[in-house]
Design a protein around this motif. Structure first.
Motif, PDB file in Angstrom:
ATOM      1  N   ALA A  47     -44.578  21.687  27.789  1.00 11.59           N
ATOM      2  CA  ALA A  47     -45.185  21.692  26.456  1.00 11.59           C
ATOM      3  C   ALA A  47     -44.745  20.504  25.612  1.00 11.59           C
ATOM      4  CB  ALA A  47     -44.858  22.995  25.730  1.00 11.59           C
ATOM      5  N   TRP A  48     -43.585  19.901  25.949  1.00 13.22           N
ATOM      6  CA  TRP A  48     -43.099  18.768  25.164  1.00 13.22           C
ATOM      7  C   TRP A  48     -43.956  17.526  25.355  1.00 13.22           C
ATOM      8  CZ3 TRP A  48     -40.191  19.428  21.216  1.00 13.22           C
ATOM      9  CH2 TRP A  48     -39.242  20.465  21.198  1.00 13.22           C
ATOM     10  N   LEU A  49     -44.614  17.386  26.502  1.00 12.39           N
ATOM     11  CA  LEU A  49     -45.372  16.172  26.776  1.00 12.39           C
ATOM     12  C   LEU A  49     -46.529  15.961  25.792  1.00 12.39           C
ATOM     13  CD1 LEU A  49     -45.375  16.227  30.685  1.00 12.39           C
ATOM     14  CD2 LEU A  49     -44.043  14.748  29.175  1.00 12.39           C
ATOM     15  N   PRO A  50     -47.434  16.935  25.587  1.00 12.92           N
ATOM     16  CA  PRO A  50     -48.491  16.714  24.591  1.00 12.92           C
ATOM     17  C   PRO A  50     -47.966  16.621  23.165  1.00 12.92           C
ATOM     18  CG  PRO A  50     -48.591  18.962  25.435  1.00 12.92           C
ATOM     19  CD  PRO A  50     -47.615  18.216  26.298  1.00 12.92           C
ATOM     20  N   VAL A  96     -44.206   9.210  32.953  1.00 13.02           N
ATOM     21  CA  VAL A  96     -45.472   9.489  32.259  1.00 13.02           C
ATOM     22  C   VAL A  96     -45.395   9.068  30.805  1.00 13.02           C
ATOM     23  CG1 VAL A  96     -46.977  11.331  31.415  1.00 13.02           C
ATOM     24  CG2 VAL A  96     -46.222  11.338  33.797  1.00 13.02           C
ATOM     25  N   VAL A  97     -44.314   9.444  30.122  1.00 14.67           N
ATOM     26  CA  VAL A  97     -44.165   9.101  28.702  1.00 14.67           C
ATOM     27  C   VAL A  97     -44.106   7.593  28.512  1.00 14.67           C
ATOM     28  CG1 VAL A  97     -42.616   9.234  26.699  1.00 14.67           C
ATOM     29  CG2 VAL A  97     -43.081  11.277  28.061  1.00 14.67           C
ATOM     30  N   MET A  98     -43.355   6.890  29.362  1.00 15.13           N
ATOM     31  CA  MET A  98     -43.216   5.452  29.217  1.00 15.13           C
ATOM     32  C   MET A  98     -44.543   4.730  29.462  1.00 15.13           C
ATOM     33  SD  MET A  98     -40.241   4.900  28.178  1.00 15.13           S
ATOM     34  CE  MET A  98     -40.498   3.147  28.226  1.00 15.13           C
ATOM     35  N   LEU A  99     -45.257   5.114  30.519  1.00 15.10           N
ATOM     36  CA  LEU A  99     -46.518   4.438  30.831  1.00 15.10           C
ATOM     37  C   LEU A  99     -47.585   4.744  29.794  1.00 15.10           C
ATOM     38  CD1 LEU A  99     -46.820   4.784  34.722  1.00 15.10           C
ATOM     39  CD2 LEU A  99     -45.929   2.882  33.380  1.00 15.10           C
ATOM     40  N   GLN A 100     -47.655   5.980  29.354  1.00 12.25           N
ATOM     41  CA  GLN A 100     -48.712   6.367  28.432  1.00 12.25           C
ATOM     42  C   GLN A 100     -48.462   5.913  26.999  1.00 12.25           C
ATOM     43  OE1 GLN A 100     -51.428   7.219  29.352  1.00 12.25           O
ATOM     44  NE2 GLN A 100     -51.436   8.654  31.062  1.00 12.25           N
ATOM     45  N   SER A 101     -47.226   5.579  26.676  1.00 17.09           N
ATOM     46  CA  SER A 101     -46.920   5.180  25.292  1.00 17.09           C
ATOM     47  C   SER A 101     -47.614   3.883  24.898  1.00 17.09           C
ATOM     48  CB  SER A 101     -45.403   5.035  25.111  1.00 17.09           C
ATOM     49  OG  SER A 101     -44.898   3.993  25.925  1.00 17.09           O
ATOM     50  N   SER A 102     -47.950   3.032  25.897  1.00 17.96           N
ATOM     51  CA  SER A 102     -48.615   1.765  25.574  1.00 17.96           C
ATOM     52  C   SER A 102     -49.970   1.655  26.265  1.00 17.96           C
ATOM     53  CB  SER A 102     -47.730   0.581  25.978  1.00 17.96           C
ATOM     54  OG  SER A 102     -47.459   0.613  27.364  1.00 17.96           O
ATOM     55  N   ALA A 103     -50.613   2.803  26.467  1.00 16.03           N
ATOM     56  CA  ALA A 103     -51.928   2.806  27.114  1.00 16.03           C
ATOM     57  C   ALA A 103     -52.939   2.026  26.283  1.00 16.03           C
ATOM     58  CB  ALA A 103     -52.421   4.244  27.297  1.00 16.03           C
ATOM     59  N   PRO A 104     -53.925   1.387  26.924  1.00 15.35           N
ATOM     60  CA  PRO A 104     -54.946   0.650  26.170  1.00 15.35           C
ATOM     61  C   PRO A 104     -55.792   1.582  25.317  1.00 15.35           C
ATOM     62  CG  PRO A 104     -55.541   0.800  28.484  1.00 15.35           C
ATOM     63  CD  PRO A 104     -54.143   1.295  28.373  1.00 15.35           C
ATOM     64  N   VAL A 105     -56.555   1.007  24.420  1.00 10.94           N
ATOM     65  CA  VAL A 105     -57.399   1.781  23.500  1.00 10.94           C
ATOM     66  C   VAL A 105     -58.321   2.708  24.291  1.00 10.94           C
ATOM     67  CG1 VAL A 105     -59.241   1.606  21.769  1.00 10.94           C
ATOM     68  CG2 VAL A 105     -57.312  -0.001  21.733  1.00 10.94           C
ATOM     69  N   GLY A 106     -58.456   3.945  23.828  1.00 10.91           N
ATOM     70  CA  GLY A 106     -59.247   4.935  24.533  1.00 10.91           C
ATOM     71  C   GLY A 106     -60.739   4.821  24.261  1.00 10.91           C
ATOM     72  N   VAL A 107     -61.525   5.341  25.209  1.00 11.24           N
ATOM     73  CA  VAL A 107     -62.981   5.364  25.045  1.00 11.24           C
ATOM     74  C   VAL A 107     -63.375   6.199  23.832  1.00 11.24           C
ATOM     75  CG1 VAL A 107     -65.165   5.976  26.163  1.00 11.24           C
ATOM     76  CG2 VAL A 107     -63.310   5.040  27.520  1.00 11.24           C
ATOM     77  N   MET A 108     -62.528   7.177  23.472  1.00 14.31           N
ATOM     78  CA  MET A 108     -62.811   8.015  22.307  1.00 14.31           C
ATOM     79  C   MET A 108     -62.996   7.177  21.048  1.00 14.31           C
ATOM     80  SD  MET A 108     -60.427  11.407  22.614  1.00 14.31           S
ATOM     81  CE  MET A 108     -60.711  12.657  23.867  1.00 14.31           C
ATOM     82  N   THR A 109     -62.303   6.037  20.981  1.00 17.37           N
ATOM     83  CA  THR A 109     -62.443   5.155  19.820  1.00 17.37           C
ATOM     84  C   THR A 109     -63.881   4.676  19.684  1.00 17.37           C
ATOM     85  OG1 THR A 109     -60.147   4.370  19.861  1.00 17.37           O
ATOM     86  CG2 THR A 109     -61.773   2.899  18.891  1.00 17.37           C
ATOM     87  N   VAL A 110     -64.478   4.261  20.796  1.00 14.99           N
ATOM     88  CA  VAL A 110     -65.863   3.794  20.778  1.00 14.99           C
ATOM     89  C   VAL A 110     -66.808   4.946  20.464  1.00 14.99           C
ATOM     90  CG1 VAL A 110     -67.636   2.545  22.054  1.00 14.99           C
ATOM     91  CG2 VAL A 110     -65.234   2.067  22.497  1.00 14.99           C
ATOM     92  N   ALA A 111     -66.512   6.127  21.016  1.00 13.22           N
ATOM     93  CA  ALA A 111     -67.353   7.291  20.771  1.00 13.22           C
ATOM     94  C   ALA A 111     -67.365   7.652  19.286  1.00 13.22           C
ATOM     95  CB  ALA A 111     -66.865   8.475  21.602  1.00 13.22           C
ATOM     96  N   VAL A 112     -66.185   7.689  18.675  1.00 11.62           N
ATOM     97  CA  VAL A 112     -66.083   8.040  17.251  1.00 11.62           C
ATOM     98  C   VAL A 112     -66.762   6.977  16.388  1.00 11.62           C
ATOM     99  CG1 VAL A 112     -64.465   8.358  15.332  1.00 11.62           C
ATOM    100  CG2 VAL A 112     -64.006   9.424  17.548  1.00 11.62           C
ATOM    101  N   ALA A 113     -66.550   5.705  16.719  1.00 13.94           N
ATOM    102  CA  ALA A 113     -67.172   4.616  15.957  1.00 13.94           C
ATOM    103  C   ALA A 113     -68.693   4.717  16.000  1.00 13.94           C
ATOM    104  CB  ALA A 113     -66.718   3.265  16.496  1.00 13.94           C
ATOM    105  N   ASN A 114     -69.255   5.075  17.155  1.00  9.83           N
ATOM    106  CA  ASN A 114     -70.708   5.226  17.282  1.00  9.83           C
ATOM    107  C   ASN A 114     -71.222   6.433  16.519  1.00  9.83           C
ATOM    108  OD1 ASN A 114     -72.313   3.385  19.371  1.00  9.83           O
ATOM    109  ND2 ASN A 114     -70.197   3.521  20.070  1.00  9.83           N
ATOM    110  N   MET A 115     -70.520   7.540  16.613  1.00 15.37           N
ATOM    111  CA  MET A 115     -70.986   8.771  15.977  1.00 15.37           C
ATOM    112  C   MET A 115     -70.951   8.691  14.455  1.00 15.37           C
ATOM    113  SD  MET A 115     -69.638  11.900  18.377  1.00 15.37           S
ATOM    114  CE  MET A 115     -67.929  11.375  18.441  1.00 15.37           C
ATOM    115  N   PHE A 116     -69.988   7.926  13.906  1.00 14.97           N
ATOM    116  CA  PHE A 116     -69.828   7.875  12.451  1.00 14.97           C
ATOM    117  C   PHE A 116     -70.228   6.518  11.857  1.00 14.97           C
ATOM    118  CE2 PHE A 116     -67.040  11.265  13.881  1.00 14.97           C
ATOM    119  CZ  PHE A 116     -67.324  12.278  12.980  1.00 14.97           C
ATOM    120  N   HIS A 117     -70.874   5.659  12.675  1.00 16.03           N
ATOM    121  CA  HIS A 117     -71.390   4.370  12.207  1.00 16.03           C
ATOM    122  C   HIS A 117     -70.302   3.492  11.590  1.00 16.03           C
ATOM    123  CE1 HIS A 117     -74.852   7.242  11.941  1.00 16.03           C
ATOM    124  NE2 HIS A 117     -75.402   6.283  12.669  1.00 16.03           N
ATOM    125  N   ILE A 118     -69.140   3.431  12.250  1.00 14.76           N
ATOM    126  CA  ILE A 118     -68.042   2.607  11.752  1.00 14.76           C
ATOM    127  C   ILE A 118     -67.869   1.409  12.682  1.00 14.76           C
ATOM    128  CG2 ILE A 118     -65.586   2.534  11.160  1.00 14.76           C
ATOM    129  CD1 ILE A 118     -65.694   5.473  10.551  1.00 14.76           C
TER     130      ILE A 118
END
Length: 320
Positions: A65-68, A269-291
């Protein structure tokens, strides 16, 4: 198929899907606005389905549970840092909002860093990585959507409690519900129907999300605009990759002083994921809200390419 080939196949699918979007737009077979419904479909159907199926088959331990929790705290801190920097660097409110939610969720799943974890740590690593990435659905609902609603050109100004309520009740938040349903099914030991594994439904869903999301990114991608938003891109790269990695080291150090020390695969897992590239969710949110969806696509592409060219080779050198 060997794991290395699957990873190479995934990278090829990402590039080809993005290129297909660019070509289709240039041929005027589809317009840029078609990216919005595609991204909405990815968020409302694709991500929830992948999350539900992945979590359902896992054996979840209480210590996981600590990971998320770590992922969510980091996303929250990086998001607020993005907003703080954005308000001081950009006069455009939408660019400030874009910087804010671009710094929150990384590309943690099997489309990018999740596959790297799998290459390094096998099935156990991928399982722990999936648990870590559970935070993304919560972050999408309670951090990214409120930021987007606040900075969207179509939205009226509202108080934070109203923004949170509106985000949670929005159909786009179904991914969070699917996540908790998957956890419930796993804890209850309810077996997944055999045809899901026989027909590789999870893998089909993953590649469906990869193709759809990157195709939509390609529809919005305008390479010459990269020089016009170099400050935005540089800000995201510093916050998401450099400061994010420093936070990863900090989390490992802090937990080392507690009874819940991160060791072995959890630490990786924590070390690798801490600097993961920008997620696809960013593009999805930008499209949905016209930002600034075009700028969001460019930020996503640059972050992903730099990770593949620099971050991935360094990861293999250190952990391989």
């Amino acid at each position: 198929m060997p794991v290395e080939y699957k990873f190479a196949l995934t990278i090829a699918v990402i590039i080809l899907s993005m290129a297909a979007g660019v070509i289709v737009r240039h041929l005027k077979l589809l317009c840029e606005m078609q990216a919005k419904p595609i991204m909405a479909g990815v968020t409302i159907v694709g991500y929830p389905l992948v999350g539900l199926l992945a979590v359902w088959v896992m054996k979840i331990e209480s210590c996981d549970a600590w990971l998320p929790v770590i992922g969510f705290i980091q996303a929250l801190l990086l998001g607020f840092m993005g907003l703080f920097v954005g308000k001081r660097m950009f006069k455009d409110r939408q660019e400030c909002g874009l910087l804010g939610f671009s710094c929150t969720v990384g590309n943690h799943g099997p489309t990018m860093v999740g596959f790297v974890v799998y290459l390094l740590a096998g099935a156990q690593g991928l399982g722990l990585n999936t648990i870590y990435a559970l935070y993304t659905f919560l972050t999408l609902v309670v951090v990214m959507y409120p930021i987007a609603l606040h900075f969207s050109p179509d939205a009226k100004k509202q108080s934070l409690p109203k923004l949170l309520v509106r985000s949670i009740l929005n159909i786009r938040s179904i991914g969070l519900v699917a996540c908790f349903v998957g956890i419930g099914l796993s804890i209850a030991n309810i077996p997944q129907p055999q045809f899901f594994q026989q027909w590789n439904i999870l893998e089909i869903a993953i590649y469906g999300v990869i193709i759809s999301a990157n195709f939509a990114v390609g529809l919005r991608l305008h390479v010459p605009h990269i020089f016009e938003i170099k400050r935005l891109i540089l800000s995201v790269l510093i916050i998401r990759h450099v400061i994010g990695l420093a936070m990863g080291f900090a989390f490992v150090a802090v937990f080392a002083m507690t009874p819940f020390e991160l060791t072995g695969t959890s630490k990786v897992v924590v070390m690798l994921q801490s600097s993961a590239p920008v997620g696809v969710m960013t593009v999805a949110v930008a499209n949905m809200f016209h930002i600034h969806p075009q700028k969001a696509s460019m930020v996503f592409v640059v972050s992903s390419l730099l990770y593949l060219l620099i971050g991935l080779p360094l990861t293999v050198m250190i952990y391989g």
